[in-house]
Design a protein around this motif. Structure first.
Motif, PDB file in Angstrom:
ATOM      1  N   LYS A 159     -15.671  27.620 -22.216  1.00 22.80           N
ATOM      2  CA  LYS A 159     -16.936  26.883 -22.314  1.00 22.80           C
ATOM      3  C   LYS A 159     -16.757  25.403 -21.980  1.00 22.80           C
ATOM      4  CE  LYS A 159     -19.471  30.220 -23.904  1.00 22.80           C
ATOM      5  NZ  LYS A 159     -20.459  30.754 -22.992  1.00 22.80           N
ATOM      6  N   LYS A 160     -15.497  24.949 -21.961  1.00 26.74           N
ATOM      7  CA  LYS A 160     -15.208  23.540 -21.716  1.00 26.74           C
ATOM      8  C   LYS A 160     -15.153  23.262 -20.217  1.00 26.74           C
ATOM      9  CE  LYS A 160     -12.514  23.033 -25.928  1.00 26.74           C
ATOM     10  NZ  LYS A 160     -11.162  22.726 -26.473  1.00 26.74           N
ATOM     11  N   GLU A 161     -15.239  21.996 -19.868  1.00 23.39           N
ATOM     12  CA  GLU A 161     -15.082  21.579 -18.483  1.00 23.39           C
ATOM     13  C   GLU A 161     -13.655  21.904 -18.032  1.00 23.39           C
ATOM     14  OE1 GLU A 161     -17.361  20.280 -16.260  1.00 23.39           O
ATOM     15  OE2 GLU A 161     -18.732  20.911 -17.829  1.00 23.39           O
ATOM     16  N   PRO A 162     -13.474  22.248 -16.761  1.00 17.57           N
ATOM     17  CA  PRO A 162     -12.145  22.615 -16.276  1.00 17.57           C
ATOM     18  C   PRO A 162     -11.053  21.589 -16.552  1.00 17.57           C
ATOM     19  CG  PRO A 162     -13.777  23.161 -14.636  1.00 17.57           C
ATOM     20  CD  PRO A 162     -14.494  22.403 -15.726  1.00 17.57           C
ATOM     21  N   SER A 163     -11.377  20.306 -16.531  1.00 16.70           N
ATOM     22  CA  SER A 163     -10.357  19.271 -16.704  1.00 16.70           C
ATOM     23  C   SER A 163      -9.802  19.209 -18.124  1.00 16.70           C
ATOM     24  CB  SER A 163     -10.917  17.904 -16.309  1.00 16.70           C
ATOM     25  OG  SER A 163     -12.029  17.591 -17.124  1.00 16.70           O
ATOM     26  N   VAL A 164     -10.501  19.774 -19.115  1.00 17.79           N
ATOM     27  CA  VAL A 164     -10.025  19.715 -20.501  1.00 17.79           C
ATOM     28  C   VAL A 164      -9.745  21.087 -21.111  1.00 17.79           C
ATOM     29  CG1 VAL A 164     -11.127  17.492 -20.975  1.00 17.79           C
ATOM     30  CG2 VAL A 164     -12.375  19.618 -21.432  1.00 17.79           C
ATOM     31  N   ALA A 165     -10.024  22.149 -20.395  1.00 23.37           N
ATOM     32  CA  ALA A 165      -9.778  23.492 -20.926  1.00 23.37           C
ATOM     33  C   ALA A 165      -8.275  23.733 -21.075  1.00 23.37           C
ATOM     34  CB  ALA A 165     -10.389  24.546 -20.013  1.00 23.37           C
ATOM     35  N   HIS A 166      -7.897  24.407 -22.142  1.00 21.80           N
ATOM     36  CA  HIS A 166      -6.489  24.670 -22.425  1.00 21.80           C
ATOM     37  C   HIS A 166      -6.181  26.157 -22.242  1.00 21.80           C
ATOM     38  CE1 HIS A 166      -2.571  24.309 -24.271  1.00 21.80           C
ATOM     39  NE2 HIS A 166      -2.870  25.324 -25.050  1.00 21.80           N
ATOM     40  N   PHE A 167      -5.210  26.444 -21.388  1.00 21.46           N
ATOM     41  CA  PHE A 167      -4.750  27.808 -21.133  1.00 21.46           C
ATOM     42  C   PHE A 167      -3.500  28.087 -21.957  1.00 21.46           C
ATOM     43  CE2 PHE A 167      -7.297  26.904 -17.511  1.00 21.46           C
ATOM     44  CZ  PHE A 167      -7.724  28.113 -16.995  1.00 21.46           C
ATOM     45  N   GLN A 168      -3.311  29.352 -22.305  1.00 24.46           N
ATOM     46  CA  GLN A 168      -2.058  29.777 -22.926  1.00 24.46           C
ATOM     47  C   GLN A 168      -1.216  30.451 -21.855  1.00 24.46           C
ATOM     48  OE1 GLN A 168      -2.874  32.202 -26.353  1.00 24.46           O
ATOM     49  NE2 GLN A 168      -4.178  30.650 -27.271  1.00 24.46           N
ATOM     50  N   CYS A 169       0.064  30.121 -21.808  1.00 19.63           N
ATOM     51  CA  CYS A 169       0.965  30.673 -20.804  1.00 19.63           C
ATOM     52  C   CYS A 169       1.972  31.580 -21.482  1.00 19.63           C
ATOM     53  CB  CYS A 169       1.687  29.549 -20.073  1.00 19.63           C
ATOM     54  SG  CYS A 169       2.867  30.152 -18.841  1.00 19.63           S
ATOM     55  N   LEU A 170       2.163  32.762 -20.935  1.00 23.05           N
ATOM     56  CA  LEU A 170       3.174  33.690 -21.417  1.00 23.05           C
ATOM     57  C   LEU A 170       4.314  33.649 -20.416  1.00 23.05           C
ATOM     58  CD1 LEU A 170       0.221  35.627 -22.096  1.00 23.05           C
ATOM     59  CD2 LEU A 170       1.983  35.853 -23.825  1.00 23.05           C
ATOM     60  N   LYS A 171       5.391  33.040 -20.803  1.00 20.87           N
ATOM     61  CA  LYS A 171       6.530  32.826 -19.907  1.00 20.87           C
ATOM     62  C   LYS A 171       7.406  34.070 -19.832  1.00 20.87           C
ATOM     63  CE  LYS A 171       6.370  28.199 -19.374  1.00 20.87           C
ATOM     64  NZ  LYS A 171       6.384  27.507 -18.170  1.00 20.87           N
ATOM     65  N   SER A 172       8.161  34.145 -18.774  1.00 21.28           N
ATOM     66  CA  SER A 172       9.146  35.194 -18.594  1.00 21.28           C
ATOM     67  C   SER A 172      10.530  34.615 -18.830  1.00 21.28           C
ATOM     68  CB  SER A 172       9.048  35.756 -17.173  1.00 21.28           C
ATOM     69  OG  SER A 172      10.051  36.705 -16.964  1.00 21.28           O
ATOM     70  N   ASP A 173      11.271  35.229 -19.740  1.00 16.68           N
ATOM     71  CA  ASP A 173      12.623  34.786 -20.046  1.00 16.68           C
ATOM     72  C   ASP A 173      13.487  36.023 -20.247  1.00 16.68           C
ATOM     73  OD1 ASP A 173      14.988  33.763 -21.026  1.00 16.68           O
ATOM     74  OD2 ASP A 173      14.053  32.588 -22.627  1.00 16.68           O
ATOM     75  N   VAL A 174      14.437  36.257 -19.333  1.00 17.95           N
ATOM     76  CA  VAL A 174      15.265  37.465 -19.407  1.00 17.95           C
ATOM     77  C   VAL A 174      16.131  37.493 -20.661  1.00 17.95           C
ATOM     78  CG1 VAL A 174      15.288  37.892 -16.927  1.00 17.95           C
ATOM     79  CG2 VAL A 174      17.058  36.451 -17.958  1.00 17.95           C
ATOM     80  N   ASN A 175      16.342  36.361 -21.304  1.00 21.97           N
ATOM     81  CA  ASN A 175      17.150  36.300 -22.518  1.00 21.97           C
ATOM     82  C   ASN A 175      16.341  36.517 -23.788  1.00 21.97           C
ATOM     83  OD1 ASN A 175      19.564  35.721 -21.090  1.00 21.97           O
ATOM     84  ND2 ASN A 175      18.809  33.617 -20.822  1.00 21.97           N
ATOM     85  N   ASP A 176      15.028  36.610 -23.654  1.00 17.64           N
ATOM     86  CA  ASP A 176      14.150  36.795 -24.815  1.00 17.64           C
ATOM     87  C   ASP A 176      13.520  38.179 -24.728  1.00 17.64           C
ATOM     88  OD1 ASP A 176      12.210  36.762 -26.781  1.00 17.64           O
ATOM     89  OD2 ASP A 176      11.306  34.874 -26.139  1.00 17.64           O
TER      90      ASP A 176
END
Length: 185
Positions: A159-176
């Protein structure tokens, strides 16, 4: 190849370099349009507007006349299952412009379009290719990219403007063992 059944029961087939076909069970016929287009995905929104994502952009397609308005001029991806949040917003992935938020208007020439070009702190503005989109039952938007991982835009953030919207990132880590990677069994 993309398959879709619209609200009238017509079967739509998107092809690689040969456009769009549809099968009309009532008249037992096959029709062809959008010749020479590669159709990536097809979607019908809650207002029964018909959207066709191609390598040359997103089309607002009129099924009765076979005419269309090109909304985006960039390789586009939509989900065949659900591409619309509960508020009627259409979400489209692009090759280089990020995530497009389209607020459809009755006047097809005046859709409101916003681009989310920065998915996370580690992503470079506009330098990612979106390959898949999914909207979950809570209206969160899941974004699969080519080489930059999996992102999620919570519905409240959308619902927020693109410049302030916060995304969650799911990283890839072969050690985790709990991360997204090709080594999890």
């Amino acid at each position: 190849l993309s398959l879709f059944e619209d609200h009238k029961g017509r079967i739509w087939v998107g092809t690689l370099d040969d456009g769009l076909y549809w099968l009309d069970k009532e008249i037992d016929g096959i029709h062809h349009c959008l010749k020479d287009e590669t159709v990536n995905s097809i979607f019908e929104d809650s207002r029964h507007s018909f959207w066709v994502a191609t390598n040359n952009g997103l089309l607002d397609f009129d099924r009765e006349t076979n005419n269309y308005i090109r909304i985006l001029n960039e390789r586009s991806v939509i989900s065949d299952e659900s591409n619309q949040t509960v508020d009627g917003t259409l979400w489209v992935g692009t090759q280089n412009k990020g995530l497009a938020k389209i607020i459809p208007n009755q006047d097809k020439n005046s859709h409101k379009i916003q681009f989310y070009t920065q998915l996370g702190a580690d992503s470079k503005s506009g330098q990612f290719q979106i390959n898949r989109l999914c909207i979950d039952p809570n209206n969160n938007i899941w974004i699969g990219t080519n080489g930059n991982g999996l992102f999620m835009l919570p519905f409240a953030e959308s619902k927020k403007e693109p410049s302030v919207a916060h995304f969650q990132c799911l990283k890839s880590d072969v050690n985790d063992l709990f991360s997204f990677s090709g080594n999890n069994y």
